[in-house]
Motif scaffolding. Structure first.
Motif, short mmCIF file in Angstrom:
data_model
loop_
_atom_site.label_atom_id
_atom_site.label_comp_id
_atom_site.label_asym_id
_atom_site.label_seq_id
_atom_site.Cartn_x
_atom_site.Cartn_y
_atom_site.Cartn_z
N ARG A 336 0.84 -1.19 0.00
CA ARG A 336 0.00 0.00 0.00
C ARG A 336 0.87 1.24 0.00
O ARG A 336 1.89 1.30 0.71
CB ARG A 336 -0.92 0.01 1.21
CG ARG A 336 -1.95 1.13 1.18
CD ARG A 336 -2.87 1.09 2.38
NE ARG A 336 -2.13 1.41 3.60
CZ ARG A 336 -2.68 1.41 4.82
NH1 ARG A 336 -3.95 1.06 4.96
NH2 ARG A 336 -1.97 1.70 5.87
N GLY A 337 0.49 2.21 -0.80
CA GLY A 337 1.24 3.45 -0.87
C GLY A 337 0.33 4.65 -0.84
O GLY A 337 -0.88 4.55 -1.05
N VAL A 338 0.91 5.82 -0.58
CA VAL A 338 0.16 7.08 -0.54
C VAL A 338 0.90 8.09 -1.39
O VAL A 338 2.10 8.34 -1.19
CB VAL A 338 0.02 7.61 0.90
CG1 VAL A 338 -0.81 8.88 0.91
CG2 VAL A 338 -0.60 6.56 1.81
N LEU A 339 0.18 8.68 -2.37
CA LEU A 339 0.78 9.70 -3.21
C LEU A 339 0.85 11.04 -2.47
O LEU A 339 0.27 11.20 -1.39
CB LEU A 339 -0.02 9.86 -4.50
CG LEU A 339 -0.10 8.61 -5.40
CD1 LEU A 339 -0.96 8.91 -6.64
CD2 LEU A 339 1.29 8.16 -5.81
N SER A 340 1.55 11.97 -3.05
CA SER A 340 1.71 13.28 -2.41
C SER A 340 0.38 14.01 -2.26
O SER A 340 0.22 14.85 -1.36
CB SER A 340 2.69 14.14 -3.23
OG SER A 340 2.23 14.26 -4.56
N ASN A 341 -0.61 13.69 -3.13
CA ASN A 341 -1.93 14.33 -3.02
C ASN A 341 -2.86 13.61 -2.04
O ASN A 341 -4.01 13.95 -1.91
CB ASN A 341 -2.58 14.42 -4.39
CG ASN A 341 -2.76 13.05 -5.04
OD1 ASN A 341 -2.51 12.02 -4.41
ND2 ASN A 341 -3.16 13.04 -6.30
N GLY A 342 -2.34 12.54 -1.40
CA GLY A 342 -3.12 11.82 -0.40
C GLY A 342 -3.86 10.62 -0.94
O GLY A 342 -4.46 9.85 -0.15
N ASN A 343 -3.88 10.40 -2.25
CA ASN A 343 -4.59 9.26 -2.81
C ASN A 343 -3.84 7.96 -2.50
O ASN A 343 -2.61 7.90 -2.58
CB ASN A 343 -4.73 9.41 -4.32
CG ASN A 343 -5.68 10.54 -4.70
OD1 ASN A 343 -6.52 10.94 -3.89
ND2 ASN A 343 -5.54 11.05 -5.91
N LEU A 344 -4.63 6.93 -2.19
CA LEU A 344 -4.03 5.62 -1.93
C LEU A 344 -3.75 4.90 -3.24
O LEU A 344 -4.52 5.02 -4.20
CB LEU A 344 -4.98 4.77 -1.07
CG LEU A 344 -5.22 5.22 0.37
CD1 LEU A 344 -6.25 4.32 1.04
CD2 LEU A 344 -3.92 5.19 1.15
N VAL A 345 -2.66 4.16 -3.26
CA VAL A 345 -2.29 3.38 -4.45
C VAL A 345 -1.81 2.00 -4.01
O VAL A 345 -1.46 1.79 -2.84
CB VAL A 345 -1.17 4.08 -5.26
CG1 VAL A 345 -1.69 5.34 -5.93
CG2 VAL A 345 0.03 4.37 -4.39
N ALA A 346 -1.80 1.08 -4.96
CA ALA A 346 -1.24 -0.25 -4.73
C ALA A 346 0.05 -0.34 -5.56
O ALA A 346 0.01 -0.17 -6.79
CB ALA A 346 -2.23 -1.33 -5.15
N VAL A 347 1.16 -0.59 -4.90
CA VAL A 347 2.46 -0.62 -5.56
C VAL A 347 2.89 -2.08 -5.75
O VAL A 347 3.10 -2.80 -4.79
CB VAL A 347 3.53 0.14 -4.74
CG1 VAL A 347 4.88 0.10 -5.46
CG2 VAL A 347 3.09 1.58 -4.50
N LYS A 348 3.00 -2.46 -6.99
CA LYS A 348 3.34 -3.83 -7.35
C LYS A 348 4.84 -3.88 -7.69
O LYS A 348 5.28 -3.35 -8.71
CB LYS A 348 2.50 -4.25 -8.54
CG LYS A 348 2.65 -5.68 -9.00
CD LYS A 348 1.70 -5.87 -10.19
CE LYS A 348 1.71 -7.29 -10.71
NZ LYS A 348 0.79 -7.44 -11.85
N ILE A 349 5.63 -4.54 -6.83
CA ILE A 349 7.07 -4.66 -7.04
C ILE A 349 7.33 -5.91 -7.89
O ILE A 349 6.98 -7.02 -7.50
CB ILE A 349 7.83 -4.76 -5.71
CG1 ILE A 349 7.52 -3.54 -4.84
CG2 ILE A 349 9.32 -4.88 -5.96
CD1 ILE A 349 7.95 -2.22 -5.43
N LEU A 350 7.96 -5.71 -9.03
CA LEU A 350 8.21 -6.81 -9.96
C LEU A 350 9.64 -7.29 -9.77
O LEU A 350 10.60 -6.65 -10.20
CB LEU A 350 8.01 -6.34 -11.41
CG LEU A 350 6.64 -5.73 -11.71
CD1 LEU A 350 6.60 -5.17 -13.11
CD2 LEU A 350 5.54 -6.77 -11.53
#
Length: 621
Positions: A336-350
């Protein structure tokens, strides 16, 4: 690189010499050998197949006959039978037997004038038969001649006793062959008895300078590197003579040192060879990585519009050093990640990509070109050396998998038949967009519950495009070298072209298998009350539908919900037809899901079962 090759070559030469001479192996290789008539053969001759070529002079290989026939020595391209050989007197008796009545196969005996092996014919007994062909002038009367009329061209046989006649013969005829024979001094060859004379053979003697001294010092004679060598029984060197007076004790110590030395050299050689191979493979791997990285960089440069590029430091910062792990798959992990604007993202490490970064390019190219409510959105990506990541919009409810396989969990109560029906339609609409809605047609090839994500409203979004294929809309069929997808969801034509061509209908098959799992609430294997044996769910549920029996899938279902379940089952059974031509398009599947149950026909029974229990990782081509 050239110095490395030179070093390897030198090391190889040293090893051959050292290994070949351990415990006097060169000496042992050149031990005298019996040849047919029980005569021990040694230098300057060597026995073919029993001795190494360095045990004798080049060209003096004896071919032994052990069936009572004489052995054979080939000189100047002509085979001579060895009737007798005497190593004390250094002489041997050779016989040339013509293979026909025409002696054209006879060759001159010529020896290298610089060789240390010189043929000497005993005076008074040896004479010469001269065979002449292609003569331009008449042979003088003072030259005894006999014409052999059976040969073409005719051959004239002449007995000569001095060099003057030989020179004269060479002036008269183009081809002159001299054959040594042994006859009494007063005998003259007349008529056709030349064959009888040749059968008597001739005696040839040899000289081998240095060999006597070598043998007297306890060595054996050999010919190495185009020169005479003395092979010693207890030395790692080859010399002109062997050291006299070696005791067995001293030889034992020497042999032990030789073994240790050669063992160390062998180990060193193996280590050096392994290091060289590893260095070569590492350089090759780095070169491929550099080339692949360059290809990816070119692709990203040409497709900058697809998504925003982040550095690995930014990825690490947005995930708080990868603190919250959302899941894990064959590709790596999702955080789980958070962008600078506060939106949540899912970070997929390959971290488990194919060597040419195909999975990464597929994801960026496929998802980056899409924009649909039922397709997960690609927010950005990271490509920095061996650090690769894909950043997607965050889906709070995770994957569909956990909602359909665990009936005991409280979360299953959130998905009733109506919601499952909506999810099935949403997934189909996402596939319809991939198949016909994009400028470039996209086949997913890995549709399964694990790759369906649910947002806060449980709306489905298709994800994981690592196995996707892109191809123009004009083409309806595509070619693949090998199977790709997840066992249990792979269409028959994907793993065997005998069932048809790979096309968008392959995704329809995977979709149908997934719909049946949504209905059954379990994998398509081991469904039913009796778990003592495997029950293939599509066959089990087909029988229920065919006989219009109670499904018994979930309790407390209304008539409307039962209709939805039956609709999904019939659509799923149509989608998993073995022949791709019998499957509906994904657009037709949507119409069937949204239509009336009464309008749906029951499809033929699927006769292929799922590929065993292999429902784990994906397969790629």
């Amino acid at each position: 690189m050239s110095q490395m090759k030179h070093s390897i070559r030198l090391l190889y030469i040293f090893l051959v010499l050292f290994i070949g001479s351990v415990s006097g192996s060169l000496y042992e290789d050149c031990a005298p050998q019996h040849c047919g008539n029980d005569i021990n053969i040694s230098y300057p001759f060597f026995v073919g197949g029993l001795q190494r070529s360095y045990c004798g002079y080049p060209g003096f290989e004896l071919q032994c006959n052990f069936n009572g026939l004489p052995s054979v020595l080939n000189i100047s391209g002509t085979n001579y039978s060895v009737n007798d050989i005497n190593f004390q007197q250094k002489s041997m008796r050779l016989v040339h037997a013509p293979t026909s009545t025409c002696p054209l196969d006879i060759r001159n005996i010529t020896l290298d004038s610089d060789s240390q092996l010189v043929g000497v014919f005993p005076a008074g007994l040896t004479s010469e038969l001269i065979f002449l062909t292609e003569c331009s002038k008449e042979v003088p009367n003072n030259m005894t001649e006999f014409r052999i009329g059976s040969c073409d061209p005719d051959v004239m046989l002449v007995m000569l006793g001095d060099d003057e006649h030989l020179e004269m013969a060479k002036e008269l005829c183009t081809n002159v062959v001299v054959a040594p024979v042994e006859v009494p001094g007063d005998q003259v060859v007349v008529g056709g008895n030349y064959t009888e004379v040749m059968k008597r053979g001739f005696t040839m003697s040899w000289s081998a300078p240095g060999c006597n001294q070598c043998e007297q010092s306890g060595g054996r004679c050999g010919w190495i590197d185009s020169q005479f060598r003395c092979l010693c029984p207890s030395s790692i060197d080859v010399k002109d003579t062997c050291p006299v007076g070696d005791t067995s004790k001293k030889q034992g110590r020497t042999n032990k040192k030789q073994v240790i030395l050669v063992t160390a050299l062998c180990v060193g050689f193996v280590i050096i060879l392994v290091v060289i191979i590893l260095c070569f493979l590492w350089k090759l791997k780095q070169r491929r990585k550099t080339k692949n990285s360059s290809n990816v960089e070119n692709f990203l440069k040409n497709h900058e519009f697809l998504a925003k590029r982040y550095s690995y430091l930014q990825v690490k910062k947005m995930t708080s050093s990868f603190q919250v792990k959302l899941g894990q798959g064959g590709f790596g992990c999702v955080y789980r990640g958070v962008l600078s604007n506060g939106n949540l993202v899912a970070v997929k490490i390959l971290n488990k990509l194919k060597g040419n970064n195909e999975d990464f390019i597929n994801e960026v190219a496929s998802v980056g070109k899409t924009s649909h409510v039922n397709i997960v959105s690609l927010v950005g990506f990271c490509f920095e050396g061996n650090k690769k990541a894909l950043i997607y919009e965050f889906m709070p409810n995770g994957s569909l998998e956990k909602f359909i396989y665990n009936q005991a969990s409280s979360s299953i109560n959130q998905l009733g038949w109506e919601k499952l029906h909506e999810i099935a339609i949403g997934i189909a609409r996402g596939l319809e967009y991939l198949h016909i809605g994009c400028n470039t047609r996209i086949l997913h090839f890995d549709i399964k519950p694990h790759n369906i994500l649910l947002d806060q409203d449980f709306s489905p979004k298709i994800s994981d495009f690592g196995l996707a294929k892109l191809f123009p809309k004009q083409r309806s069929m595509i070619s693949m070298s090998r199977m790709r997808g997840t066992p249990g969801y792979i269409a028959p034509e994907v793993y065997s072209r005998n069932f048809g061509q790979v096309s968008h209908k392959s995704d329809v098959y995977s979709y149908g298998m997934m719909i049946l799992e949504m209905v059954g609430g379990k994998k398509n294997i081991e469904v039913g009350d009796n778990h003592t044996s495997e029950i293939y769910f599509p066959h089990w549920i087909y029988k229920k539908i065919e006989l219009d029996e109670e499904l018994g899938l979930r309790s407390n279902s209304s008539d409307k919900e039962n209709e939805m379940a039956r609709t999904m089952i019939i659509v799923g059974l149509w989608c998993i037809q073995t022949n791709p031509l019998n499957r509906p398009t994904i657009t037709k599947a949507i119409e069937m899901l949204e239509g009336d149950l009464e309008s749906l026909e029951i499809p033929p029974k699927p006769y292929l079962s799922s590929p065993s229990k292999l429902v784990g990782s994906s397969l790629t081509d």
